[in-house]
Design a protein around this motif. Structure first.
Motif, mmCIF file in Angstrom:
data_model
loop_
_atom_site.group_PDB
_atom_site.id
_atom_site.type_symbol
_atom_site.label_atom_id
_atom_site.label_comp_id
_atom_site.label_asym_id
_atom_site.label_seq_id
_atom_site.Cartn_x
_atom_site.Cartn_y
_atom_site.Cartn_z
ATOM 1 N N ARG A 224 -0.252 9.980 -15.070
ATOM 2 C CA ARG A 224 0.037 8.756 -14.319
ATOM 3 C C ARG A 224 1.398 8.168 -14.649
ATOM 4 N N MET A 225 2.171 8.874 -15.464
ATOM 5 C CA MET A 225 3.486 8.347 -15.842
ATOM 6 C C MET A 225 4.585 9.034 -15.060
ATOM 7 N N PRO A 226 5.350 8.278 -14.297
ATOM 8 C CA PRO A 226 6.439 8.896 -13.535
ATOM 9 C C PRO A 226 7.586 9.199 -14.496
ATOM 10 N N TRP A 227 7.409 10.206 -15.335
ATOM 11 C CA TRP A 227 8.396 10.396 -16.409
ATOM 12 C C TRP A 227 9.581 11.265 -16.019
ATOM 13 N N ASN A 228 9.399 12.608 -15.846
ATOM 14 C CA ASN A 228 10.590 13.363 -15.478
ATOM 15 C C ASN A 228 10.781 13.466 -13.976
ATOM 16 N N ASP A 229 10.129 12.598 -13.210
ATOM 17 C CA ASP A 229 10.282 12.643 -11.756
ATOM 18 C C ASP A 229 11.204 11.541 -11.280
ATOM 19 N N SER A 230 11.997 11.842 -10.298
ATOM 20 C CA SER A 230 12.698 10.760 -9.604
ATOM 21 C C SER A 230 11.719 10.243 -8.549
ATOM 22 N N LEU A 231 11.965 9.053 -8.012
ATOM 23 C CA LEU A 231 11.019 8.486 -7.040
ATOM 24 C C LEU A 231 10.869 9.347 -5.781
ATOM 25 N N PRO A 232 11.952 9.938 -5.227
ATOM 26 C CA PRO A 232 11.746 10.799 -4.060
ATOM 27 C C PRO A 232 10.800 11.975 -4.367
ATOM 28 N N ALA A 233 10.914 12.524 -5.578
ATOM 29 C CA ALA A 233 10.037 13.651 -5.949
ATOM 30 C C ALA A 233 8.586 13.191 -5.981
ATOM 31 N N LEU A 234 8.376 11.947 -6.454
ATOM 32 C CA LEU A 234 7.007 11.410 -6.492
ATOM 33 C C LEU A 234 6.441 11.293 -5.091
ATOM 34 N N ALA A 235 7.260 10.784 -4.178
ATOM 35 C CA ALA A 235 6.798 10.579 -2.806
ATOM 36 C C ALA A 235 6.448 11.921 -2.165
ATOM 37 N N ALA A 236 7.211 12.957 -2.525
ATOM 38 C CA ALA A 236 6.993 14.281 -1.933
ATOM 39 C C ALA A 236 5.706 14.930 -2.430
ATOM 40 N N ARG A 237 5.188 14.423 -3.549
ATOM 41 C CA ARG A 237 3.948 14.979 -4.110
ATOM 42 C C ARG A 237 2.765 14.859 -3.159
ATOM 43 N N GLY A 238 2.872 13.884 -2.253
ATOM 44 C CA GLY A 238 1.745 13.645 -1.351
ATOM 45 C C GLY A 238 0.706 12.757 -2.019
ATOM 46 N N TRP A 239 -0.192 12.197 -1.235
ATOM 47 C CA TRP A 239 -1.232 11.325 -1.788
ATOM 48 C C TRP A 239 -2.424 11.331 -0.846
ATOM 49 N N LYS A 240 -3.570 10.887 -1.389
ATOM 50 C CA LYS A 240 -4.796 10.864 -0.590
ATOM 51 C C LYS A 240 -5.207 9.419 -0.325
ATOM 52 N N LEU A 241 -5.806 9.202 0.804
ATOM 53 C CA LEU A 241 -6.332 7.862 1.116
ATOM 54 C C LEU A 241 -7.449 7.503 0.132
ATOM 55 N N PRO A 242 -7.710 6.189 -0.061
ATOM 56 C CA PRO A 242 -8.863 5.818 -0.890
ATOM 57 C C PRO A 242 -10.139 6.457 -0.336
ATOM 58 N N ARG A 243 -11.087 6.760 -1.226
ATOM 59 C CA ARG A 243 -12.343 7.389 -0.787
ATOM 60 C C ARG A 243 -13.240 6.392 -0.053
ATOM 61 N N HIS A 244 -12.987 5.109 -0.265
ATOM 62 C CA HIS A 244 -13.767 4.071 0.414
ATOM 63 C C HIS A 244 -12.817 3.351 1.374
ATOM 64 N N THR A 245 -13.316 2.977 2.529
ATOM 65 C CA THR A 245 -12.417 2.453 3.558
ATOM 66 C C THR A 245 -11.862 1.064 3.223
ATOM 67 N N ALA A 246 -10.586 0.883 3.518
ATOM 68 C CA ALA A 246 -9.907 -0.396 3.257
ATOM 69 C C ALA A 246 -10.460 -1.509 4.147
ATOM 70 N N GLU A 247 -11.090 -1.119 5.262
ATOM 71 C CA GLU A 247 -11.676 -2.123 6.179
ATOM 72 C C GLU A 247 -12.706 -3.001 5.449
ATOM 73 N N ASP A 248 -13.357 -2.418 4.432
ATOM 74 C CA ASP A 248 -14.407 -3.165 3.711
ATOM 75 C C ASP A 248 -13.870 -4.383 2.973
ATOM 76 N N ILE A 249 -12.562 -4.391 2.705
ATOM 77 C CA ILE A 249 -12.006 -5.442 1.832
ATOM 78 C C ILE A 249 -12.262 -6.826 2.420
ATOM 79 N N ALA A 250 -12.140 -6.924 3.746
ATOM 80 C CA ALA A 250 -12.334 -8.227 4.405
ATOM 81 C C ALA A 250 -13.718 -8.806 4.119
ATOM 82 N N GLY A 251 -14.726 -7.945 4.016
ATOM 83 C CA GLY A 251 -16.075 -8.435 3.742
ATOM 84 C C GLY A 251 -16.383 -8.520 2.265
ATOM 85 N N LEU A 252 -15.522 -7.925 1.457
ATOM 86 C CA LEU A 252 -15.786 -7.823 0.025
ATOM 87 C C LEU A 252 -15.331 -9.081 -0.724
#
Length: 309
Positions: A224-252
């Motif tokens: 979880r430490m962005p150590w030897n990466d520059s920020l563009p390299a981090l962005a290129a790593r790709g990412w996954k959406l949360p496993r639970h939907t963000a729509e729930d936040i309004a009711g949470l």
């Protein structure tokens, strides 16, 4: 004989710990393997002890790190004078090259047979840890077993400490000395066990169930430490959406501020892949802190679950 002793304690041998820590198939540059050859307890033939320490530069979760591991298969991981010099050299290399430091600790501190040659130099070790900290270089410490005296300062001055439940102990001196000095009777677990240090003293951040589990946590911290990466390299790593939907936040989250809600439920809908590493979950439990990422960007999170103690 040594292997059966470790197995009986459900522990990994020191070199197995190092092997588990490193990325599989990645380069490993071991340092100072002949430190202390033919000195002190090292006969240069049958007992080549390497200063009772394993040090080297390796790759952990994709990050180049300095690894410093107590060889607790040799005299309980106590530090000989040359072992002390070996660890100081490793710290100096880490500082010079901005390498995060991972320590795998199980140590009786200084070898008291050679105390005069260890203690003075030993002070430099604490200075190095303070300098690494001032330079913003992360220090992760995994405690595998008893770490007494000088062995207890290492976690005390590290940023992220993982202790193995039921095995790791950190105190300046154990129950017998406590009893002799103050008359107080305490078990080693009460005095310096993993549960005490994660809940009461706050010395340790994470509790693990075994040697292998503790090493997994250390790898997760570094991932979880962005150590030897520059920020563009981090962005290129790709990412996954949360496993639970963000729509729930309004009711949470209730509109009424006096209505409590569980901040971890919110984090599960905010963080990439809902993958959150809780920081000090047992210590001041109503304050929720930890690491995650949002759209590939590493973040720290602070929330609260009720009154702050």
């Amino acid at each position: 004989a040594m292997e059966s002793k470790f197995r009986a304690r459900k522990q990994l041998l020191p070199r197995e710990r190092v092997a588990r820590l490193l990325d599989r198939g990645s380069p490993w540059l071991e340092l100072s393997t002949l430190a202390g050859l033919r000195m002190h307890d090292d006969d240069g033939e049958k007992n080549v002890l390497g200063g009772g320490l394993i040090t080297g530069i390796g790759v952990v979760s994709g990050i180049r790190c300095m690894v410093i591991a107590s060889d607790s298969a040799i005299k309980g991981g106590t530090i000989t004078p040359m072992g002390m010099k070996k660890s100081l050299r490793a710290e100096a290399i880490a500082l010079e090259n901005k390498l995060p430091v991972v320590r795998l600790v199980e140590s009786g501190g200084a070898n008291l047979m050679h105390v005069g040659e260890v203690f003075i130099e030993g002070g430099r070790g604490f200075a190095n840890q303070a300098r690494l900290s001032a330079a913003g270089i992360p220090q992760v410490c995994v405690m595998h077993g008893h770490s007494t005296a000088g062995g207890a300062y290492l976690p005390g001055m590290s940023d992220y400490v993982v202790m193995v439940r039921g095995r790791a102990k950190a105190f300046l001196a154990g129950p017998p000395l406590l009893k002799a000095a103050t008359g107080e009777i305490a078990t080693d677990e009460e005095l310096g066990g993993a549960e005490m240090h994660t809940r009461t003293s706050g010395v340790a951040e994470y509790i693990a169930e075994s040697d292998a589990d503790a090493i997994r946590v250390a790898r997760d911290i570094l991932a979880r430490m962005p150590w030897n990466d520059s920020l563009p390299a981090l962005a290129a790593r790709g990412w996954k959406l949360p496993r639970h939907t963000a729509e729930d936040i309004a009711g949470l989250v209730p509109p009424d501020y006096r209505q409590p809600y569980d901040v971890r439920e919110l984090l599960a809908r905010l963080i990439d892949d809902s993958d959150f590493l809780d920081f000090k979950p047992e210590f001041g439990a109503a304050t929720v802190c930890g690491h995650g990422a949002i759209e590939g960007q590493p973040c720290g999170f602070i929330g609260n679950n009720g009154p702050i103690d």
